[in-house]
Design a protein around this motif. Structure first.
Motif, short mmCIF file in Angstrom:
data_model
loop_
_atom_site.label_atom_id
_atom_site.label_comp_id
_atom_site.label_asym_id
_atom_site.label_seq_id
_atom_site.Cartn_x
_atom_site.Cartn_y
_atom_site.Cartn_z
N VAL A 115 -4.59 5.65 5.12
CA VAL A 115 -4.04 4.75 6.13
C VAL A 115 -4.59 3.33 5.94
N ASP A 116 -3.73 2.35 6.07
CA ASP A 116 -4.15 0.95 5.97
C ASP A 116 -3.32 0.13 6.96
N TRP A 117 -3.62 -1.17 7.06
CA TRP A 117 -2.92 -2.03 8.02
C TRP A 117 -2.69 -3.40 7.41
N ALA A 118 -1.68 -4.09 7.94
CA ALA A 118 -1.33 -5.43 7.43
C ALA A 118 -0.67 -6.22 8.54
N SER A 125 -2.02 -9.53 4.07
CA SER A 125 -0.58 -9.55 3.85
C SER A 125 -0.05 -8.16 3.51
N ILE A 126 1.24 -7.97 3.74
CA ILE A 126 1.89 -6.71 3.39
C ILE A 126 1.77 -6.45 1.89
N ALA A 127 2.01 -7.48 1.08
CA ALA A 127 1.95 -7.31 -0.38
C ALA A 127 0.57 -6.85 -0.83
N SER A 128 -0.48 -7.46 -0.27
CA SER A 128 -1.84 -7.11 -0.71
C SER A 128 -2.18 -5.67 -0.36
N ARG A 129 -1.71 -5.20 0.78
CA ARG A 129 -2.05 -3.82 1.18
C ARG A 129 -1.18 -2.79 0.47
N ILE A 130 0.06 -3.14 0.13
CA ILE A 130 0.86 -2.24 -0.71
C ILE A 130 0.19 -2.08 -2.06
#
Length: 344
Positions: A115-118, A125-130
Motif C-alpha cells: 500500500v502507498d499514497w500520493a 506525485s502519482i507518477a513517483s509512487r507508481i
C-alpha cells in the motif's frame, strides 16, 4: 575465418514482479504556507483542464496575470490557521499518510499487497509512487481516488494522471481504477455513526443538519457530470439512516470559485439565511471529503461558524470527516478488498 556474434541481450538482474499495489490518492496539498509553495501548488491545481474547463487563451491570462499574483498570500494565511504545526504539514497529508499506513496493517493477511499514497497536486506525485510500486515488484496496481462521489474534476483527473504516466513506461503495470462508493452501505453507516457520536458530546441538539459537499460549476453538471445526483443520494441515505425528517436536513454546496454559477444551494448563503430566519443551533458535516482539509477546517469550522454567529445563530458544530478513524478505515478497506478480488 568468420566469427559468429551473439545477439542475446546482456544479462540483467532478475526483475521483481508478482506483487499488487494499492495506491490511495487524494487531491493534494502545498508543501508549506509560504508564497512560493502556495503559488507552485495553485499553479498545478488551477492549470488542470479537468478543474478549469475554460479555453487556455481565455483562462491563462487570468491565472498568470491575476490569480497567481494575489491568491497565494490569501490561501497561505488560511492554511496557516489549520496547519499541523507538530508535523509542519497540512492535515490532509497527515491523514492520507495515516490511511495508507493503517490500510497496510489491515491487509497484512495479503502478503503480496503493498500500500502507498500520493497526491494529484503536489507531493508525493502519482507518477513517483507508481514507479516506486513498480520497482517494488507490483505488476498490478489498484488506483484509489479518495472521493466517495465521482466528479470529472476529482476522480477523472486522478485517473488521467496515472494513465499519462503509463504512456511513458516500457513495461506498464496492469491498472484498476476504483469507482465511486456514494451509496455504499458501510460508508453511509460510518457517516451516520460520526454524526451520532459527535452530537452525543454536545449539550444541545441541532435544529438543522447540513451535508455540505464541494461544489462544481453548473455547466459541468449540464455536460453530464453525475456528481450532483450522487451527492443528493448520499445525503438522502444519510438522512434516512439518521431517521431525520426532510425539514431538519439539507444538502448544500461549498467552495465556489469565480463568477460562474455553481451547484446550489450554496453552503455559505444557506448558513447565513438559516441564522437570519431564526435557526439557533446548526451542525454541518462534509460527507464528500474523506479527510479534513482547508475546505472543512477553515471554510466550515471557522468561516461558516463565524457567519452563523454573526447573523444571529447561537450554537454551531462542525462534524469531523471520517479521517483515519476506525469507521473511516472500515469503509476504505471494504472498497479496496472488493477491488482486489480476482487478483488475490
Amino acid at each position: 575465418m568468420t566469427v559468429e556474434t551473439s545477439h542475446r541481450p546482456a544479462e540483467h538482474p532478475p526483475v521483481k514482479s508478482g506483487k499488487i499495489g494499492v495506491l490511495l490518492v487524494n487531491l493534494g496539498t502545498p508543501d508549506g504556507t509560504d508564497y512560493a509553495s502556495m503559488r507552485r501548488y495553485l499553479r498545478e491545481f488551477l492549470s488542470d483542464r479537468r478543474v478549469i474547463e475554460e479555453p487556455r487563451w481565455k483562462w491563462y491570462p487570468i491565472l498568470f496575470g491575476i490569480i497567481l499574483n494575489t491568491r497565494p498570500q490569501k490561501v497561505g494565511k488560511a492554511y496557516e490557521t489549520i496547519w499541523n504545526k507538530e508535523k509542519n504539514e497540512s492535515y490532509l497529508r497527515t491523514y492520507t499518510r495515516n490511511q495508507s499506513d493503517l490500510m497496510a496493517e489491515r491487509l497484512k493477511d495479503l502478503p503480496n499487497v503493498k500500500v502507498d499514497w500520493a497526491m494529484r497536486y503536489g507531493t508525493p506525485s502519482i507518477a513517483s509512487r507508481i514507479d516506486a510500486l513498480k520497482d517494488a515488484g507490483c505488476d498490478r496496481i489498484v488506483l484509489f481516488p479518495l472521493y466517495p462521489q465521482y466528479a470529472a474534476a476529482t476522480t477523472a483527473t486522478v485517473n488521467d494522471k496515472a494513465f499519462q504516466h503509463l504512456l511513458t513506461m516500457r513495461w506498464q503495470p496492469a491498472l484498476r481504477t476504483v469507482p465511486d462508493y456514494h451509496d455504499d452501505e458501510t460508508y453511509i453507516e460510518a457517516l451516520a455513526n460520526s454524526v451520532t457520536q459527535h452530537l452525543s458530546t454536545l449539550d444541545w441538539e441541532p435544529e438543522m443538519i447540513l451535508a455540505s459537499f464541494h461544489g462544481i460549476p453548473l455547466s459541468y453538471f449540464e455536460r453530464g457530470d453525475p456528481y450532483y445526483y450522487q451527492c443528493q443520494k448520499t445525503g438522502r441515505l444519510l438522512r434516512e439512516r439518521l431517521g431525520l425528517p426532510e425539514e431538519k436536513f439539507m444538502v448544500t454546496f461549498q467552495s465556489r470559485f469565480g463568477p460562474e454559477e455553481w451547484l446550489q444551494p450554496y453552503t455559505d448563503k444557506t448558513v447565513e439565511k438559516l441564522a437570519q430566519d431564526g435557526v439557533k443551533r446548526l451542525a454541518v458535516i462534509n460527507p464528500g471529503f474523506v479527510s479534513d482539509c482547508l475546505e472543512t477546517l477553515e471554510e466550515i469550522a471557522e468561516q461558516a461558524a463565524h457567519s452563523f454567529h454573526q447573523n444571529g445563530g447561537e450554537r454551531f458544530a462542525h462534524i469531523p470527516c471520517l479521517n483515519d478513524s476506525e469507521d473511516g478505515m472500515r469503509v476504505l478497506e471494504k472498497v479496496v478488498r472488493r477491488e482486489l478480488l480476482g487478483w488475490v
